[in-house]
Design a protein around this motif. Structure first.
Motif, PDB file in Angstrom:
ATOM      1  N   ASN A 319       0.907  -1.249   0.020  1.00  0.00           N
ATOM      2  CA  ASN A 319      -0.146   0.072   0.089  1.00  0.00           C
ATOM      3  C   ASN A 319       0.769   1.191   0.040  1.00  0.00           C
ATOM      4  O   ASN A 319       0.442   2.325  -0.659  1.00  0.00           O
ATOM      5  N   THR A 320       2.141   1.212   0.809  1.00  0.00           N
ATOM      6  CA  THR A 320       2.918   2.389   0.749  1.00  0.00           C
ATOM      7  C   THR A 320       4.216   2.409  -0.061  1.00  0.00           C
ATOM      8  O   THR A 320       4.981   3.319  -0.081  1.00  0.00           O
ATOM      9  N   ASP A 321       4.035   1.245  -1.016  1.00  0.00           N
ATOM     10  CA  ASP A 321       5.303   1.136  -1.905  1.00  0.00           C
ATOM     11  C   ASP A 321       6.554   1.448  -0.960  1.00  0.00           C
ATOM     12  O   ASP A 321       7.519   2.006  -1.384  1.00  0.00           O
ATOM     13  N   THR A 322       6.724   0.305   0.047  1.00  0.00           N
ATOM     14  CA  THR A 322       8.076   0.273   0.637  1.00  0.00           C
ATOM     15  C   THR A 322       8.751  -1.138   0.693  1.00  0.00           C
ATOM     16  O   THR A 322       9.199  -1.629   1.866  1.00  0.00           O
ATOM     17  N   GLY A 323       8.570  -1.595  -0.388  1.00  0.00           N
ATOM     18  CA  GLY A 323       9.661  -2.729  -0.559  1.00  0.00           C
ATOM     19  C   GLY A 323       8.714  -4.348  -0.161  1.00  0.00           C
ATOM     20  O   GLY A 323       9.234  -5.044   0.562  1.00  0.00           O
ATOM     21  N   PHE A 324       7.707  -4.228  -0.850  1.00  0.00           N
ATOM     22  CA  PHE A 324       6.717  -5.545  -0.680  1.00  0.00           C
ATOM     23  C   PHE A 324       7.472  -6.777  -1.209  1.00  0.00           C
ATOM     24  O   PHE A 324       8.423  -6.707  -2.226  1.00  0.00           O
ATOM     25  N   LYS A 325       7.607  -7.590  -0.544  1.00  0.00           N
ATOM     26  CA  LYS A 325       8.140  -9.076  -0.977  1.00  0.00           C
ATOM     27  C   LYS A 325       6.842 -10.077  -0.894  1.00  0.00           C
ATOM     28  O   LYS A 325       6.136 -10.241  -0.141  1.00  0.00           O
ATOM     29  N   PRO A 326       6.614 -10.701  -2.079  1.00  0.00           N
ATOM     30  CA  PRO A 326       5.709 -11.715  -2.309  1.00  0.00           C
ATOM     31  C   PRO A 326       6.050 -12.804  -1.654  1.00  0.00           C
ATOM     32  O   PRO A 326       7.253 -13.228  -1.296  1.00  0.00           O
ATOM     33  N   PRO A 327       4.788 -13.822  -1.441  1.00  0.00           N
ATOM     34  CA  PRO A 327       4.967 -14.744  -0.596  1.00  0.00           C
ATOM     35  C   PRO A 327       5.944 -15.996  -1.405  1.00  0.00           C
ATOM     36  O   PRO A 327       5.603 -15.950  -2.732  1.00  0.00           O
ATOM     37  N   LEU A 328       6.364 -17.038  -0.737  1.00  0.00           N
ATOM     38  CA  LEU A 328       7.043 -18.086  -1.457  1.00  0.00           C
ATOM     39  C   LEU A 328       6.346 -19.450  -1.075  1.00  0.00           C
ATOM     40  O   LEU A 328       5.697 -19.417   0.140  1.00  0.00           O
TER      41      LEU A 328
END
Length: 415
Positions: A319-328
């Motif tokens: 939401n804040t564009d601060t380094g989202f990591k997708p799930p593995l």
């Protein structure tokens, strides 16, 4: 409603050390919002909580509070503008439902936070609009019926039954009726003024599952699937969730449906919870979807406990564009069971909240009612008395632990 502000003096006035503040707005500050507020704080945001209740428990975790109904998005916006003399709104989210989604979309548009268009928020509030959009985008969903006049009910083919009557706008399984034949339909036939407020849906007698994921930059990432159990007909009260799901082989298909929903509703960044029922062919049919965290403790307790993935934290990053990591995609490390406690109608006399805390498999427990409260047999989700969440090596042992923990609460009800 008059706004009420609580400021951290150092935060607002020591500009030598804080030249620019990144604010995160939580639409709602009730008990269920606290995980969202805490997680936003953990990620370095200064949290503004919005709630009509001046004693909302989430306010104590906020840097700033605005006492205002979450329905009044225009007033919330004006008060936020008055407040932002040394910062910017980096994110706006809610862990609530319905109108809270509209307010979140409105504020996100005003502050240029990518979420989804305000116009699309109505499609998540109004179930008929939601169903229409599913069908327009070839998303499998239980059939909706346009019913004939009341004096022609007997002419409806028997194979059309059973039918579910549900409110167009609602939650917690309130106002849902199971209609097994024409006589039931006559009994629950809507008055003229009610017709636009209800819809009739084909009943599918299949297993139900919940899919939880996150949309980031318009791409849907499926995080987990859980099995759901409900009370026996005619009610549909959620009484248990189990993870991992028995239907993990549908992971890719469900992920594809999630992407279709994100595209249809023009979602940029948001959590996305979807409720499915499996048809006679074992195919998932989408009952409804919501662009928030949902309830049932799935995103804040179950998913982190089973997978180690910080769902709320990563949704905030998206939401804040601060380094989202997708799930593995990982093999199941363990199993988690959410068991809801229900009872008979009467007065709640006593319970032992400390009983489950002594058990090693219990990771969360809560009683929803107060001593002396009038309680009912479960007809809606609001009738549930409490919840136990357990974790163990497999679903069977986790379920056994939940049953034992439930008994340890020693709930007494006077009929």
């Amino acid at each position: 409603m008059i706004a009420s502000y609580t400021r951290n003096v150092n935060m607002f006035w020591n500009k030598k050390h804080n030249p620019y503040i990144n604010f995160f707005v939580s639409i709602g500050a009730g008990l269920n919002q606290i995980p969202l507020i805490r997680e936003a704080k953990k990620h370095g945001f200064h949290v503004i909580g919005v709630d009509t209740n001046p004693l909302a428990p989430g306010f104590m975790h906020c840097d700033l509070k605005i006492q205002e109904s979450i329905e009044n998005h225009e007033d919330i916006y004006k008060k936020l503008i008055e407040t932002l003399f040394d910062g910017r709104i980096a994110g706006v989210m809610t862990k609530s439902y319905g109108i809270a989604i509209r307010s979140t979309a409105f504020l996100a548009e005003r502050f240029n936070v990518p979420y989804m268009p305000l116009s699309r928020s109505e499609y998540f509030i109004n179930k008929k609009l939601m169903k229409d959009l599913f069908l327009q985008n070839n998303i499998r969903t239980p059939e909706i019926f346009a019913l004939p006049s009341k004096n022609r009910i007997e002419k409806i083919e028997k194979k059309k039954f059973p039918i579910i009557k549900k409110p167009v706008i609602g939650h917690a399984k309130v106002g849902i009726h199971f209609l097994k034949n024409a006589a039931d339909l006559k009994k629950h036939w809507p008055e003229t003024q009610e017709k636009e407020k209800v819809l009739f849906e084909k009943f599918i007698n299949g297993d139900e599952i919940i899919a939880a994921g996150i949309v980031h930059k318009r791409r849907f990432h499926l995080v987990d699937i859980t099995d759901k159990e409900t009370t026996e007909l005619p009610h549909f009260v959620d009484i248990m969730h189990m993870s991992p799901s028995r239907y993990y082989h549908l992971f890719d298909e469900i992920a594809g449906i999630g992407q279709s929903v994100a595209d249809a509703f023009n979602i940029a960044n948001s959590p996305l919870i979807m409720e499915f029922v499996l048809d006679d062919d074992g195919r998932p049919c989408l009952i409804e979807a919501v662009p928030e965290f949902g309830g049932e403790f799935l995103t804040d307790v179950v998913i982190p406990a089973r997978t180690g993935y910080n769902f709320i934290g990563e949704a905030i990053k998206a939401n804040t564009d601060t380094g989202f990591k997708p799930p593995l995609r990982k093999k199941a490390r363990n199993a988690v069971v959410v068991k809801y406690i229900t009872g008979t109608s009467g007065t709640l006399l006593s319970f032992n909240p400390d009983g489950p805390k002594k058990m090693r498999n219990v990771i969360f427990s809560r009683i929803f009612k107060e001593i002396g409260a009038e309680v009912n047999r479960p007809e809606t989700n609001l009738d549930r008395l409490g919840v136990i969440i357990t974790r163990d090596k497999n679903p069977e042992t986790a379920l056994a632990a939940a049953e034992q923990a439930s008994e340890s609460m020693q709930i007494r009800i006077k009929k």
